[in-house]
Design a protein around this motif. Structure first.
Motif, PDB file in Angstrom:
ATOM      1  N   LYS A   2      -3.784  12.344 -14.061  1.00 11.50           N
ATOM      2  CA  LYS A   2      -5.064  12.130 -13.139  1.00 11.50           C
ATOM      3  C   LYS A   2      -5.111  10.467 -12.891  1.00 11.50           C
ATOM      4  O   LYS A   2      -5.117   9.656 -13.745  1.00 11.50           O
ATOM      5  CB  LYS A   2      -6.430  12.518 -13.856  1.00 11.50           C
ATOM      6  CG  LYS A   2      -7.586  12.183 -12.851  1.00 11.50           C
ATOM      7  CD  LYS A   2      -8.982  12.760 -13.834  1.00 11.50           C
ATOM      8  CE  LYS A   2     -10.205  12.632 -12.831  1.00 11.50           C
ATOM      9  NZ  LYS A   2     -11.362  12.873 -13.584  1.00 11.50           N
ATOM     10  N   VAL A   3      -4.901  10.289 -11.477  1.00 11.84           N
ATOM     11  CA  VAL A   3      -4.529   8.676 -11.203  1.00 11.84           C
ATOM     12  C   VAL A   3      -5.598   8.187 -10.126  1.00 11.84           C
ATOM     13  O   VAL A   3      -5.824   9.100  -9.003  1.00 11.84           O
ATOM     14  CB  VAL A   3      -3.088   8.726 -10.578  1.00 11.84           C
ATOM     15  CG1 VAL A   3      -2.724   7.223 -10.312  1.00 11.84           C
ATOM     16  CG2 VAL A   3      -2.099   9.126 -11.567  1.00 11.84           C
ATOM     17  N   ALA A   4      -6.017   6.990 -10.563  1.00 14.04           N
ATOM     18  CA  ALA A   4      -6.921   6.190  -9.608  1.00 14.04           C
ATOM     19  C   ALA A   4      -6.182   5.284  -8.590  1.00 14.04           C
ATOM     20  O   ALA A   4      -5.094   4.675  -9.209  1.00 14.04           O
ATOM     21  CB  ALA A   4      -8.122   5.603 -10.181  1.00 14.04           C
ATOM     22  N   LYS A   5      -6.210   5.514  -7.594  1.00 10.38           N
ATOM     23  CA  LYS A   5      -5.559   4.698  -6.209  1.00 10.38           C
ATOM     24  C   LYS A   5      -6.673   3.591  -5.658  1.00 10.38           C
ATOM     25  O   LYS A   5      -7.450   3.782  -5.239  1.00 10.38           O
ATOM     26  CB  LYS A   5      -5.031   5.575  -5.189  1.00 10.38           C
ATOM     27  CG  LYS A   5      -4.108   4.869  -4.365  1.00 10.38           C
ATOM     28  CD  LYS A   5      -3.405   5.720  -3.381  1.00 10.38           C
ATOM     29  CE  LYS A   5      -4.478   6.518  -2.685  1.00 10.38           C
ATOM     30  NZ  LYS A   5      -3.474   7.426  -1.608  1.00 10.38           N
ATOM     31  N   LYS A  43       0.775  -1.203  -0.032  1.00 10.85           N
ATOM     32  CA  LYS A  43       0.048  -0.092  -0.009  1.00 10.85           C
ATOM     33  C   LYS A  43       0.816   1.290  -0.034  1.00 10.85           C
ATOM     34  O   LYS A  43       0.637   2.167  -0.639  1.00 10.85           O
ATOM     35  CB  LYS A  43      -0.835  -0.187   1.243  1.00 10.85           C
ATOM     36  CG  LYS A  43      -1.948  -1.318   1.386  1.00 10.85           C
ATOM     37  CD  LYS A  43      -2.387  -1.199   2.800  1.00 10.85           C
ATOM     38  CE  LYS A  43      -3.284  -2.704   2.882  1.00 10.85           C
ATOM     39  NZ  LYS A  43      -3.652  -2.721   4.340  1.00 10.85           N
ATOM     40  N   GLN A  44       2.018   1.239   0.729  1.00  7.87           N
ATOM     41  CA  GLN A  44       2.800   2.226   0.826  1.00  7.87           C
ATOM     42  C   GLN A  44       3.469   2.715  -0.569  1.00  7.87           C
ATOM     43  O   GLN A  44       3.517   3.826  -0.991  1.00  7.87           O
ATOM     44  CB  GLN A  44       4.152   2.076   1.831  1.00  7.87           C
ATOM     45  CG  GLN A  44       3.507   1.971   3.266  1.00  7.87           C
ATOM     46  CD  GLN A  44       3.055   0.656   3.647  1.00  7.87           C
ATOM     47  OE1 GLN A  44       3.054  -0.374   2.933  1.00  7.87           O
ATOM     48  NE2 GLN A  44       2.386   0.476   4.528  1.00  7.87           N
ATOM     49  N   HIS A  45       3.727   1.631  -1.455  1.00  9.79           N
ATOM     50  CA  HIS A  45       4.346   1.993  -2.789  1.00  9.79           C
ATOM     51  C   HIS A  45       3.077   2.483  -3.640  1.00  9.79           C
ATOM     52  O   HIS A  45       3.542   3.362  -4.513  1.00  9.79           O
ATOM     53  CB  HIS A  45       5.214   0.618  -3.200  1.00  9.79           C
ATOM     54  CG  HIS A  45       6.275   0.411  -2.575  1.00  9.79           C
ATOM     55  ND1 HIS A  45       7.012  -0.885  -3.019  1.00  9.79           N
ATOM     56  CD2 HIS A  45       7.036   0.721  -1.813  1.00  9.79           C
ATOM     57  CE1 HIS A  45       7.844  -1.016  -2.312  1.00  9.79           C
ATOM     58  NE2 HIS A  45       8.201   0.220  -1.360  1.00  9.79           N
ATOM     59  N   VAL A  46       2.102   1.845  -3.396  1.00  4.78           N
ATOM     60  CA  VAL A  46       0.795   2.573  -4.329  1.00  4.78           C
ATOM     61  C   VAL A  46       0.833   3.796  -3.911  1.00  4.78           C
ATOM     62  O   VAL A  46       0.685   4.658  -4.913  1.00  4.78           O
ATOM     63  CB  VAL A  46      -0.483   1.679  -4.035  1.00  4.78           C
ATOM     64  CG1 VAL A  46      -1.631   2.502  -4.350  1.00  4.78           C
ATOM     65  CG2 VAL A  46      -0.347   0.225  -4.584  1.00  4.78           C
TER      66      VAL A  46
END
Length: 449
Positions: free
Chosen positions: A269-272, A253-256
């Motif tokens: 524009k990025v979805a996480k 999750k940290q890398h995401v």
């Protein structure tokens, strides 16, 4: 090759299949649908994207009696996204039924009271959901599962990994003793076997092995991160490669968070998507992704197994997963339904063994690099191993000395080894010259005689 007509489904099932655009059954459907129709308990082991959702939905929806106000089919899924995917597929089939087939989706993060209120008026024929919420509804005495005739545990290994097997165990313990149970899983871990033995009587186990580990419509690129900023490299790949829709996978999750934060700072524009995102937010983001409001998605492996995003043109492995099965699941997000796709794997020198193991699975990598804002072919990382040695081969007696010469040894001893190797090569060259001279003399004699 079978056809869907050969399964003797009701006409409305065939209409639903036609509406989906399915022309012929997949291998898992061809093997397991006849067994499910016969009432067999089945353990189906197959990879993501093999068509297993419709493998169990089609024959079970075919058996539902819409005139009865009772639960007949119960399906558990380990993630909200996967449950939503199954729910959508079941609802599409139900639309074609001449009698109403009620399909309900019970997952966390939704309005529980509203669901409880609906259950007071009537029971759904098909129950789909995550184990925790289904068990919650059962504990509230609202969801009556004692009438269920069919129980499906989808993605059983993922259910185990995410710690939901205890809830599934409790659900199974309250179901009728004589019911048909279907378990689908990419792998069958040892820890899953006691559960299967506990509830499944004489199950038929079918393992559907992929003919190819990865679809041949997917190009697998391998890019070294040595001396490069990984986040910058990902940004370049997304902007230079012009993907239609790209998923970037990271191990944690940290890398995401780190990757998505960097990309947003560059103006993308990025979805996480990962486990710490609230259920409501994840649902909203997934809806926006499906509506193509996002071109880039950064996610953990949960998304690889639990989310089906259509139209993915590129997958980027920001790092190689520790569990190599996840590599296959990640890459399988692209190149679906005969479409072409590109899977890009970033690696560092420390990943060499993992890359070799992936290649042993049958994956062929194309080495690439970014040069002058273009993605171009580059050298094979194994070129030195494959290159023919220009040095003379050593005698077997000297091979040990060569190995020793590569280790830390005293300078004087190293000189002795070098001299021994040099002397051996000189002797070989002298022997070769003598043989050549003898051959020349023999040829001269023959020509004079």
């Amino acid at each position: 090759m079978r056809t869907f007509e050969s399964f003797n489904f009701q006409p409305f099932i065939l209409e639903a299949i036609k509406d989906k655009g399915f022309t012929e059954p997949t291998e898992v459907q061809e093997k397991l649908i006849p067994l499910i129709k016969k009432g067999k308990n089945v353990i189906g082991q197959s990879q993501t994207g093999s068509g297993k959702t419709h493998t169990f939905l089609l024959p079970l929806m075919d058996k539902i009696d819409g005139t009865k106000d009772e639960v007949q089919v119960l399906i558990t899924a380990p993630s909200r996204e996967l449950a939503a995917q199954i729910y959508q597929a079941a609802s599409q089939i139900a639309e074609f039924s001449p009698t109403e087939i009620r399909v309900s989706n019970f997952v966390g993060g939704t309005d529980k009271q509203r669901q409880l209120d609906k259950l007071t008026s009537h029971q759904p024929h098909v129950v789909i959901g995550t184990p925790g919420r289904i068990l919650d509804m059962m504990n509230e005495q609202a969801l009556k599962v004692h009438t269920a005739q069919y129980f499906v545990v989808d993605e059983a290994d993922m259910t185990l990994d995410m710690g939901f097997l205890h809830e599934v165990d409790q659900i199974a313990g309250r179901l009728p003793k004589h019911l048909q149970m279907l378990v689908f899983s990419a792998t069958i871990p040892e820890k899953l076997r006691p559960f299967l033995l506990k509830y499944m009587e004489n199950p038929v186990m079918e393992e559907i092995k992929s003919k190819a580990v990865i679809s041949d419509t997917i190009e697998n690129w391998l890019i070294s991160t040595k001396g490069k900023d990984r986040n910058r490299l990902i940004y370049q790949l997304l902007t230079v490669g012009h993907p239609y829709l790209a998923i970037v996978f990271a191990n944690t999750k940290q890398h995401v968070d780190e990757i998505s934060g960097y990309l947003k700072a560059q103006g993308l524009k990025v979805a996480k998507i990962h486990g710490d995102i609230s259920p409501r937010e994840r649902k909203r983001v997934m809806r926006q992704v499906q509506n193509l409001e996002y071109q880039y998605v950064v996610a953990t492996d949960l998304a690889a197994r639990g989310i089906d995003i259509e139209g993915v043109s590129h997958v980027i492995n920001a790092e190689i997963p520790q569990d190599l099965d996840f590599f296959i699941h990640r890459v399988g997000r692209t190149g679906r339904n005969g479409m072409s796709g590109t899977a890009i794997t970033l690696y560092s020198p420390s990943d060499e063994n993992s890359v070799n193991l992936i290649e042993n699975l049958g994956v062929t990598f194309q080495p690439k690099e970014i040069k002058n804002d273009e993605i171009v072919d580059t050298y094979d990382r194994n070129r030195r191993k494959k290159r023919e040695k220009s040095k003379d081969e050593l005698d077997p007696t000297l091979i040990g000395l060569v190995k020793k010469s590569k280790k830390k040894i005293k300078p004087g001893y190293k000189k002795k080894i070098d001299r021994a190797i040099s002397e051996s090569n000189k002797q070989k060259r002298r022997q070769t010259r003598r043989q050549e001279e003898r051959g020349a003399r023999k040829n001269k004699k023959r020509s004079n005689s």
